[in-house]
Every structure is written in C-alpha cells, then in structure tokens.
Enzyme design. Structure first.
Site, PDB file in Angstrom:
ATOM      1  N   LEU A  78       2.010  10.717   6.590  1.00  0.00           N
ATOM      2  CA  LEU A  78       1.539   9.753   5.585  1.00  0.00           C
ATOM      3  C   LEU A  78       1.574   8.353   6.193  1.00  0.00           C
ATOM      4  O   LEU A  78       2.527   7.985   6.870  1.00  0.00           O
ATOM      5  CB  LEU A  78       2.421   9.788   4.335  1.00  0.00           C
ATOM      6  CG  LEU A  78       2.474  11.082   3.528  1.00  0.00           C
ATOM      7  CD1 LEU A  78       3.131  10.828   2.169  1.00  0.00           C
ATOM      8  CD2 LEU A  78       1.093  11.688   3.325  1.00  0.00           C
ATOM      9  N   LYS A 134       8.510   7.670  11.142  1.00  0.00           N
ATOM     10  CA  LYS A 134       7.099   7.713  11.555  1.00  0.00           C
ATOM     11  C   LYS A 134       6.841   6.623  12.611  1.00  0.00           C
ATOM     12  O   LYS A 134       6.125   6.836  13.568  1.00  0.00           O
ATOM     13  CB  LYS A 134       6.227   7.520  10.314  1.00  0.00           C
ATOM     14  CG  LYS A 134       4.905   6.871  10.555  1.00  0.00           C
ATOM     15  CD  LYS A 134       3.785   7.851  10.497  1.00  0.00           C
ATOM     16  CE  LYS A 134       2.410   7.287  10.717  1.00  0.00           C
ATOM     17  NZ  LYS A 134       2.274   5.889  10.932  1.00  0.00           N
ATOM     18  N   SER A 194      -0.271   4.190   5.361  1.00  0.00           N
ATOM     19  CA  SER A 194      -1.199   3.353   4.565  1.00  0.00           C
ATOM     20  C   SER A 194      -2.555   3.304   5.244  1.00  0.00           C
ATOM     21  O   SER A 194      -3.583   3.181   4.583  1.00  0.00           O
ATOM     22  CB  SER A 194      -0.639   1.941   4.423  1.00  0.00           C
ATOM     23  OG  SER A 194       0.661   1.993   3.879  1.00  0.00           O
ATOM     24  N   ALA A 213       0.869  -1.196   0.000  1.00  0.00           N
ATOM     25  CA  ALA A 213       0.000   0.000   0.000  1.00  0.00           C
ATOM     26  C   ALA A 213       0.901   1.239   0.000  1.00  0.00           C
ATOM     27  O   ALA A 213       0.768   2.129   0.843  1.00  0.00           O
ATOM     28  CB  ALA A 213      -0.971  -0.012   1.178  1.00  0.00           C
ATOM     29  N   LEU A 214       1.805   1.249  -0.934  1.00  0.00           N
ATOM     30  CA  LEU A 214       2.893   2.232  -0.914  1.00  0.00           C
ATOM     31  C   LEU A 214       2.390   3.647  -1.192  1.00  0.00           C
ATOM     32  O   LEU A 214       1.537   3.856  -2.044  1.00  0.00           O
ATOM     33  CB  LEU A 214       3.955   1.857  -1.959  1.00  0.00           C
ATOM     34  CG  LEU A 214       4.587   0.477  -1.793  1.00  0.00           C
ATOM     35  CD1 LEU A 214       5.683   0.272  -2.843  1.00  0.00           C
ATOM     36  CD2 LEU A 214       5.154   0.264  -0.395  1.00  0.00           C
ATOM     37  N   HIS A 215       2.936   4.598  -0.437  1.00  0.00           N
ATOM     38  CA  HIS A 215       2.634   6.012  -0.639  1.00  0.00           C
ATOM     39  C   HIS A 215       3.962   6.760  -0.736  1.00  0.00           C
ATOM     40  O   HIS A 215       5.046   6.143  -0.672  1.00  0.00           O
ATOM     41  CB  HIS A 215       1.755   6.541   0.499  1.00  0.00           C
ATOM     42  CG  HIS A 215       2.260   6.213   1.867  1.00  0.00           C
ATOM     43  ND1 HIS A 215       3.414   6.758   2.375  1.00  0.00           N
ATOM     44  CD2 HIS A 215       1.784   5.361   2.822  1.00  0.00           C
ATOM     45  CE1 HIS A 215       3.623   6.280   3.584  1.00  0.00           C
ATOM     46  NE2 HIS A 215       2.656   5.413   3.887  1.00  0.00           N
ATOM     47  N   ALA A 216       3.865   8.094  -0.832  1.00  0.00           N
ATOM     48  CA  ALA A 216       5.078   8.891  -1.050  1.00  0.00           C
ATOM     49  C   ALA A 216       6.104   8.692   0.071  1.00  0.00           C
ATOM     50  O   ALA A 216       7.317   8.809  -0.162  1.00  0.00           O
ATOM     51  CB  ALA A 216       4.707  10.363  -1.179  1.00  0.00           C
ATOM     52  N   HIS A 244       6.834   5.847   1.599  1.00  0.00           N
ATOM     53  CA  HIS A 244       7.636   4.668   1.249  1.00  0.00           C
ATOM     54  C   HIS A 244       8.621   5.004   0.120  1.00  0.00           C
ATOM     55  O   HIS A 244       9.773   4.564   0.131  1.00  0.00           O
ATOM     56  CB  HIS A 244       6.738   3.528   0.760  1.00  0.00           C
ATOM     57  CG  HIS A 244       5.818   2.963   1.793  1.00  0.00           C
ATOM     58  ND1 HIS A 244       4.462   3.156   1.761  1.00  0.00           N
ATOM     59  CD2 HIS A 244       6.060   2.206   2.887  1.00  0.00           C
ATOM     60  CE1 HIS A 244       3.899   2.538   2.785  1.00  0.00           C
ATOM     61  NE2 HIS A 244       4.850   1.958   3.490  1.00  0.00           N
TER      62      HIS A 244
END
Ligand code: PAF
Length: 290
Positions: A190, A155, A192, A38-41, A43
C-alpha cells in the site's frame, strides 16, 4: 479526539505544544505517526501500533517540500486533508497536526540534517535530496511533538533505518518502531502513490513484490547472491519501464554484503512504471535461521 481542536487550529503549533504539555503533566505516554497525508490502511495500521504503545497519539500531515526534487511529484502529491481527518478520528487518533510550510520553513531557514551510514546509496543514489529533507522535517516534528514513541512504516525501510540512526546519534530519546507493510491481495505494498497507477499499470505493479519474494526464496534456499540478484534484475528490467535498484543489504545497517550468510538481510527494490515510482522490500532470513 480531533475535536479537541477546531479545524482552524490544526496547524497551530502553540496549541499542539499546549496539548502535549498537558498530557505530559498527567504522566501520559505520547505516540507519534508522521505522514504526508493521503492516508490509506497502511497509515491507519501505524496509528493502531502507536495506540498500543502510547496513551495519546498524534498524527501529523505535512507534504514536506524539502524531500522532493524539482520535477518530482510535490505539486501533484494527493492532498485529502478532510478525508484523512475523518479516518484518523475513526482510528482513535487523539490529535492531528498539519503545520503550514511557512511555519515549518520560515524566511531565513538555513539548517539541514546531514546523514551518513544507512542513508548512503539505494534511495540516495536516485533521490539525493530525499533523506536530508526527511531527517530535517522529522527532527523538527519530533521537537514539536516531543513523543515518547514514533512509528514508521517498514515499507520505507531505508527511511526507517535513517530515522533510527538519527534518533540515536542526536540523543533524541524517542523509541522508534517499525510497523509491517500492508499489502493488496496480489502483494502490492500500500502506498499513497499507487493512486497514480493506471488500471493496466496496477496489474503490473505487483510484480515488484513477486520479484523480491522470489529473490528472498532463492537466497533462503542457499543460492548464490550474485546469481539471484542477476536473475531478479533481469526480470525487473523486462517488466518495468526502468529499474533504479534491486539490492540485498545487511538488515541492521543496510551496508553492502558480498554473500548471503548467517545474518538477516533485506531485499530492496525501486522501479518506475509510467509516472509512478514504486519501492518495496522484504526480510531475508539468515541461512541458519530456517
Ligand atoms: O514517510 C513519509 O510519509 C515521509 O517521508 C515523512 C516521514 C512523513 C516525512 O515527511
């Protein structure tokens, strides 16, 4: 690039080992970013950090069942492998490893990493299963990838400290790097799990950052720790459905502190909003650091 491996081979541990062995034989430095997908910025920024410190970067995607307790969100955790693979290709990641649960935890699996030190309290008080699951899967992934450097997000600050401690204690000879938290414009870290938030909850969610930021400012202005914590907890209780913890700990060891003084500290918080558990943290400079 990911196209080194056909999609069917992404979970193939033998193929992974062959790639790593080839790279090592060429004298290349291997970087590793373990994820649950569930990669976001955030990651992608870890991948970018790894790319700056290694010649080849491996990302893993594995939603690790042993770090979820019964009733937590293991089943509903977002699984977006194809989109993730595309993001990794675009980021310049060299290899994606997505092992099967049956390969990570075969029949008869019976070993768990046991932790102390930075794993005590905070998350452990509310998710007692969590760090044993994380440390066990990360040490298995380390054995398979054999990275020179591995990057984790700040985080999950307690997780970062737990992995650093484990790597040192077990002589794993891997450089552990912590990469800064990426935030939305209103400060929400940020994650997931932000995908679980309703539109209204999304507005409220950024309050965790605001509360920790105010706590940090007040401490750095020299206000007493107990008074600052009381105020931050009261505020969090008025905003969120429940508050697991708002705490200030020694930055290096995460041990409890009586008062904020010369040493750097970390303000950490975990709250629940609807079905979403939010965590965040911020550095608090020592009083003589300006
Ligand atoms: O931070 C995470 O995504 C996970 O805890 C990790 C480190 C990939 C282990 O499953």
């Amino acid at each position: 690039m990911l196209t080194h491996l056909p999609l069917s081979a992404l979970s193939d541990t033998q193929a992974l080992r062959a790639h790593i062995a080839q790279w090592k034989s060429e004298g290349l430095r291997v970087g590793f970013v373990p994820t649950m997908g569930a990669l976001h910025a955030g990651h992608i920024s870890l991948i970018e950090t790894a790319l700056r410190h290694a010649d080849r970067v491996v990302a893993s995607i594995f939603v690790n069942p042993t770090q979820f307790a019964p009733g937590e969100d293991f089943d509903s955790y977002p699984r977006t492998l194809e989109a993730d693979a595309q993001k990794l290709v675009e980021a310049g990641c060299h290899l994606l490893y997505a092992p099967l649960a049956s390969d990570m935890y075969p029949q008869g699996f019976a070993t768990t990493v046991s932790l102390d030190g930075p794993a005590l309290e905070l998350e452990t008080e509310f998710r007692p299963h969590f760090f044993a699951g994380v440390a066990t899967v990360v040490s298995k992934l380390f054995q398979r990838v054999r990275p020179d450097v591995a990057v984790f997000g700040q985080k999950d600050f307690q997780q970062l400290r737990v992995i650093e401690r484990m790597t040192l204690d077990l002589d794993l000879d891997i450089e552990i790097m912590g990469a800064p938290t990426l935030r939305e414009d209103d400060g929400l870290a940020l994650s997931s799990r932000n995908a679980y938030l309703s539109a209204q909850e999304r507005q409220t969610a950024a309050q965790l950052y605001a509360i920790l930021n105010e706590l940090k400012d007040r401490l750095e202005a020299g206000k007493p720790l107990s008074e600052c914590l009381f105020q931050a907890r009261e505020k969090a209780q008025s905003v969120f459905d429940s508050v697991d913890y708002i705490a200030v700990r020694d930055e290096a060891t995460l041990s409890a502190i009586e008062a904020h003084g010369a040493r750097p500290a970390r303000a950490l918080g975990a709250v629940k909003l609807g079905r979403t558990r939010l965590i965040d943290n911020l550095p608090v400079h020592g009083l003589n650091q300006g």
